[in-house]
Design an enzyme around this catalytic site. Structure first.
Site, PDB file in Angstrom:
ATOM      1  N   PRO A   2      49.260  45.537  10.712  1.00  0.00           N
ATOM      2  CA  PRO A   2      49.630  44.988  12.011  1.00  0.00           C
ATOM      3  C   PRO A   2      48.520  45.213  13.039  1.00  0.00           C
ATOM      4  O   PRO A   2      47.992  46.318  13.163  1.00  0.00           O
ATOM      5  CB  PRO A   2      50.889  45.777  12.369  1.00  0.00           C
ATOM      6  CG  PRO A   2      51.457  46.199  11.052  1.00  0.00           C
ATOM      7  CD  PRO A   2      50.268  46.464  10.185  1.00  0.00           C
ATOM      8  N   GLU A   3      48.148  44.137  13.745  1.00  0.00           N
ATOM      9  CA  GLU A   3      47.114  44.216  14.764  1.00  0.00           C
ATOM     10  C   GLU A   3      47.761  44.134  16.143  1.00  0.00           C
ATOM     11  O   GLU A   3      48.984  44.217  16.258  1.00  0.00           O
ATOM     12  CB  GLU A   3      46.080  43.116  14.509  1.00  0.00           C
ATOM     13  CG  GLU A   3      45.422  43.275  13.143  1.00  0.00           C
ATOM     14  CD  GLU A   3      44.411  42.183  12.796  1.00  0.00           C
ATOM     15  OE1 GLU A   3      44.086  41.343  13.652  1.00  0.00           O
ATOM     16  OE2 GLU A   3      43.947  42.170  11.640  1.00  0.00           O
ATOM     17  N   HIS A  91      62.549  52.120   1.414  1.00  0.00           N
ATOM     18  CA  HIS A  91      61.376  52.482   2.197  1.00  0.00           C
ATOM     19  C   HIS A  91      61.696  52.765   3.668  1.00  0.00           C
ATOM     20  O   HIS A  91      60.791  52.767   4.497  1.00  0.00           O
ATOM     21  CB  HIS A  91      60.327  51.378   2.098  1.00  0.00           C
ATOM     22  CG  HIS A  91      59.891  51.097   0.690  1.00  0.00           C
ATOM     23  ND1 HIS A  91      59.262  52.041  -0.093  1.00  0.00           N
ATOM     24  CD2 HIS A  91      60.023  49.986  -0.083  1.00  0.00           C
ATOM     25  CE1 HIS A  91      58.996  51.525  -1.285  1.00  0.00           C
ATOM     26  NE2 HIS A  91      59.446  50.281  -1.307  1.00  0.00           N
ATOM     27  N   ARG A 109      54.153  51.453   2.080  1.00  0.00           N
ATOM     28  CA  ARG A 109      52.941  52.123   1.597  1.00  0.00           C
ATOM     29  C   ARG A 109      52.747  53.518   2.193  1.00  0.00           C
ATOM     30  O   ARG A 109      51.864  54.256   1.772  1.00  0.00           O
ATOM     31  CB  ARG A 109      51.715  51.253   1.900  1.00  0.00           C
ATOM     32  CG  ARG A 109      51.771  49.882   1.240  1.00  0.00           C
ATOM     33  CD  ARG A 109      50.467  49.152   1.424  1.00  0.00           C
ATOM     34  NE  ARG A 109      50.541  47.776   0.957  1.00  0.00           N
ATOM     35  CZ  ARG A 109      49.517  46.936   0.924  1.00  0.00           C
ATOM     36  NH1 ARG A 109      48.321  47.332   1.350  1.00  0.00           N
ATOM     37  NH2 ARG A 109      49.664  45.700   0.500  1.00  0.00           N
TER      38      ARG A 109
END
Length: 265
Positions: A2-3, A91, A109
């Site tokens: 994500p930016e 998750h 992740r």
């Protein structure tokens, strides 16, 4: 990863929903992220009222009276507001509970982070960060001034958070295409006009991405679970071999700084 547009989209979704509410607890299911989640997070946050939700670069800052919770989404993280009774999935590693609702961190992740910084001092991870590309400081004159004498390729300069924060790989490629600048051009070779054009294109690209809710390439969703759709507007990113939307020349890819860079020759 994500930016800036994705992180800001998340912030804008969370802030009006949770600001002013008191935390009733924190549930840590898996604290083994990039940095361990503090074991005492529940004791630290319980009873505290959320004062503000801010963003610095790609970090979210949840402000409380006694300090700030620093959150980074890593490569695959997302924050969503869900009913507190919603059963967690595989998750879903952390809940910050606000009565009947919870702010839930999902990070397949586990490259994200959740850290507590007591008091008003900024967290060390925020030290040395550059200017915000949507802030007042960033414009063509600033870009021209700080880039004199530098031989760094303009794409890598824009992705260096010590100079400008939050742009990232996708939006650097898209901004450079809009500005008509080859990604390998040394930043110091850009004159005042091209610096002004590039700064304007960066702002326009980021604002367009914000209007589209950011980009969803794999994992990103906003705080209400909806994906972004700016990827439908890409001029170059991920379009190797496809015709340029302006001149039909096939888009090319080169590796810069171990990242794929897309451009129209």
């Amino acid at each position: 990863m994500p930016e800036l547009p994705e992180v800001e989209t998340t912030r804008r979704g969370i802030a009006p929903e949770l600001t002013g509410l008191a935390v009733t607890g924190a549930i840590i299911r898996n604290g083994r992220l990039r940095h361990p989640v503090p074991d005492d997070l529940d004791a630290t946050l319980a009873g505290q009222r959320l004062v503000a939700v801010e963003r610095r670069a790609k970090y979210l800052l949840f402000r409380f009276a006694t300090g700030s919770l620093l959150v980074h989404l890593g490569m695959s993280g997302s924050l969503r507001i869900v009913p507190a009774a919603t059963a967690p999935e595989k998750h879903d590693h952390l809940d910050i509970v606000f009565g009947p609702r919870a702010l839930r961190l999902r990070d397949p992740r586990r490259f994200g982070l959740v850290l507590w910084q007591a008091g008003d001092a900024p967290h060390p991870l925020l030290a040395g960060l550059g200017v915000e590309p949507l802030g007042e400081t960033f414009d063509g004159r600033w870009l021209h001034k700080v880039s004199r004498g530098r031989r760094t390729p303009v794409k890598l300069f824009l992705m260096d958070a010590a100079h400008v924060v939050g742009i990232g790989n996708i939006y650097a490629s898209e901004s450079l295409f809009r500005a008509g600048i080859d990604p390998v051009t040394p930043i110091g070779e850009l004159g005042p006009r091209r610096c002004a054009r590039l700064a304007a294109c960066i702002r326009d690209t980021l604002n367009d991405a914000l209007a589209a809710g950011g980009s969803t390439l794999r994992d990103f969703v906003s705080s209400n679970g909806t994906p972004g759709y700016f990827q439908q507007q890409y001029f170059v990113y991920g379009r190797e071999g496809e015709p340029c939307r302006k001149c039909t020349t096939p888009i090319r890819k080169r590796i810069m700084g171990q990242r794929a860079s897309f451009y129209c020759p």
